[in-house]
Design an enzyme around this catalytic site. Structure first.
Site, PDB file in Angstrom:
ATOM      1  N   ASN A  94      19.678 -11.024 -37.204  1.00 41.24           N
ATOM      2  CA  ASN A  94      19.983 -12.295 -36.535  1.00 41.24           C
ATOM      3  C   ASN A  94      20.247 -12.069 -35.051  1.00 41.24           C
ATOM      4  OD1 ASN A  94      19.817 -13.299 -39.119  1.00 41.24           O
ATOM      5  ND2 ASN A  94      22.033 -13.395 -39.436  1.00 41.24           N
TER       6      ASN A  94
ATOM      7  N   HIS B 141      16.943  -7.248 -33.965  1.00 44.66           N
ATOM      8  CA  HIS B 141      15.943  -8.156 -33.390  1.00 44.66           C
ATOM      9  C   HIS B 141      16.414  -8.756 -32.074  1.00 44.66           C
ATOM     10  CE1 HIS B 141      13.864  -8.719 -37.561  1.00 44.66           C
ATOM     11  NE2 HIS B 141      13.621  -7.557 -37.003  1.00 44.66           N
TER      12      HIS B 141
ATOM     13  N   CYS C  80      10.799  -8.027 -12.927  1.00 40.94           N
ATOM     14  CA  CYS C  80      11.685  -7.127 -12.149  1.00 40.94           C
ATOM     15  C   CYS C  80      12.704  -6.406 -13.023  1.00 40.94           C
ATOM     16  CB  CYS C  80      12.406  -7.942 -11.068  1.00 40.94           C
ATOM     17  SG  CYS C  80      13.666  -9.063 -11.739  1.00 40.94           S
TER      18      CYS C  80
ATOM     19  N   CYS D 203      13.759 -12.326  -8.857  1.00 41.71           N
ATOM     20  CA  CYS D 203      12.482 -12.121  -8.138  1.00 41.71           C
ATOM     21  C   CYS D 203      11.632 -13.379  -8.087  1.00 41.71           C
ATOM     22  CB  CYS D 203      11.694 -10.986  -8.816  1.00 41.71           C
ATOM     23  SG  CYS D 203      11.049 -11.463 -10.437  1.00 41.71           S
TER      24      CYS D 203
ATOM     25  N   SER E 242      15.317 -12.203 -46.803  1.00 42.08           N
ATOM     26  CA  SER E 242      14.186 -12.193 -47.756  1.00 42.08           C
ATOM     27  C   SER E 242      13.600 -10.792 -47.852  1.00 42.08           C
ATOM     28  CB  SER E 242      13.117 -13.192 -47.287  1.00 42.08           C
ATOM     29  OG  SER E 242      12.622 -12.784 -46.008  1.00 42.08           O
TER      30      SER E 242
ATOM     31  N   GLU F 243      17.938 -16.470 -53.002  1.00 39.99           N
ATOM     32  CA  GLU F 243      16.707 -16.338 -53.806  1.00 39.99           C
ATOM     33  C   GLU F 243      16.438 -14.866 -54.089  1.00 39.99           C
ATOM     34  OE1 GLU F 243      14.900 -19.136 -50.648  1.00 39.99           O
ATOM     35  OE2 GLU F 243      13.367 -19.027 -52.206  1.00 39.99           O
TER      36      GLU F 243
END
Ligand code: APR
Ligand code: ZN
Length: 258
Positions: A104, A121, A132, A156, A196, A222
């Site tokens: 997450n 992630h 830059c 920049c 998952s 699930e």
């Protein structure tokens, strides 16, 4: 102490209480009860949108403005940790969970007080400039984005600013991946919550823990591809299940340690 009625929940608490080094591995499902949509399964974002069209690095490079317009219309900033995030913090306070590896990017584990969070992630609260290499807070860039999309880089003036969130086709941050692998190799128990387990290389982390002999416990709404290899699978909402596990595991730990 009477065991809780769900044998899988009781088993998970027992394994956590008796573990030497527990590590949590979390996915979007742990933040679902904080109002943040998941990607797959019931109501998942990728059930109505093509991830490779809206969340790929190739698409971003072609048109960063589409990313920032989507952000302007859909970004959620008010999310708060839910009881599942707080339960992982309680398991850390009990000396049972030593690190949280998360897919997450919402920062809710840190907001709940977890001390060692490995963001596989990236993070939606940090922004980097591809021109830059400048780094900025998301608040600052969101402020600029409200006036001009795509937002020009404060450093920049370039227009390739991107949150450090890993997009499809991008590699994971090497330091986070290496740290997660070290944790997977040294854990004797990995607690998977709300994932998952379909996206690699992240989903390879619980597999690595299994390969070196760690026990796997899964809390998910699930079925997942690793259920058959888990010592316990508790099906349902993390916000309801994890607090029960945390209370039970801490009590059993206290009993064991006397
Ligand atoms: N409690 C527990 N589990 C839940 C809950 C809940 N309240 N709500 C949903 N779930 C489960 C779903 O059943 C699903 O199996 O959480 C899982 C979330 O799976 P995904 O949406 O695939 O999320 P995740 O595993 O984190 O995805 C990995 O894919 O798109 C990429 O980069 C993105 O980090 C993400 C990665
Ligand atoms: Zn720049």
């Amino acid at each position: 102490m009477s065991p809780v009625e769900d044998p899988a929940l009781e088993r998970t608490a027992e394994l956590l209480a008796g573990s030497r080094r527990g590590v949590a591995f979390t996915g979007a499902g742990i933040s679902a009860e904080s109002g943040i949509p998941v990607f797959r399964g019931e109501g998942g974002l990728w059930t109505t949108m093509d991830p490779y069209r809206v969340a790929s690095i190739a698409q971003f490079r072609k048109d960063p403005g589409a990313y920032w317009r989507y952000s302007l219309e859909n970004r959620r900033t008010g999310a708060e940790p839910n009881p599942a995030h707080r339960a992982l913090k309680a398991l850390e306070d009990a000396g049972i969970i030593h690190a949280v590896i998360t897919q997450n990017t919402d920062g809710l584990h840190q907001k709940a007080g977890s001390g060692d969070v490995i963001e596989l992630h990236g993070s939606s609260s940090r922004v980097v400039c591809f021109d830059c290499a400048g780094e900025f807070s998301r608040e600052e860039i969101d402020r600029i984005n409200r006036a001009q999309t795509p937002p020009p880089c404060p450093g920049c003036g370039g227009t390739y600013l991107k949150p450090t969130v890993v997009l499809f086709g991008e590699s994971l941050p090497l330091q986070a991946l290496c740290r997660a692998e070290v944790e997977a190799e040294s854990a004797d128990l990995m607690l998977v919550v709300g994932s998952s387990l379909q996206v690699y290389p992240a989903a390879g982390i619980p597999e690595k823990a299994l390969e070196q002999g760690a026990s796997l416990c899964i809390v998910n709404a699930e079925a997942t591809p690793l259920d058959a290899r888990a010592r316990a699978v508790v099906t349902g909402k993390a916000g309801e299940i994890l607090p029960q596990i945390a209370i039970r595991a801490a009590a059993l730990r206290g009993a064991v340690r006397g």
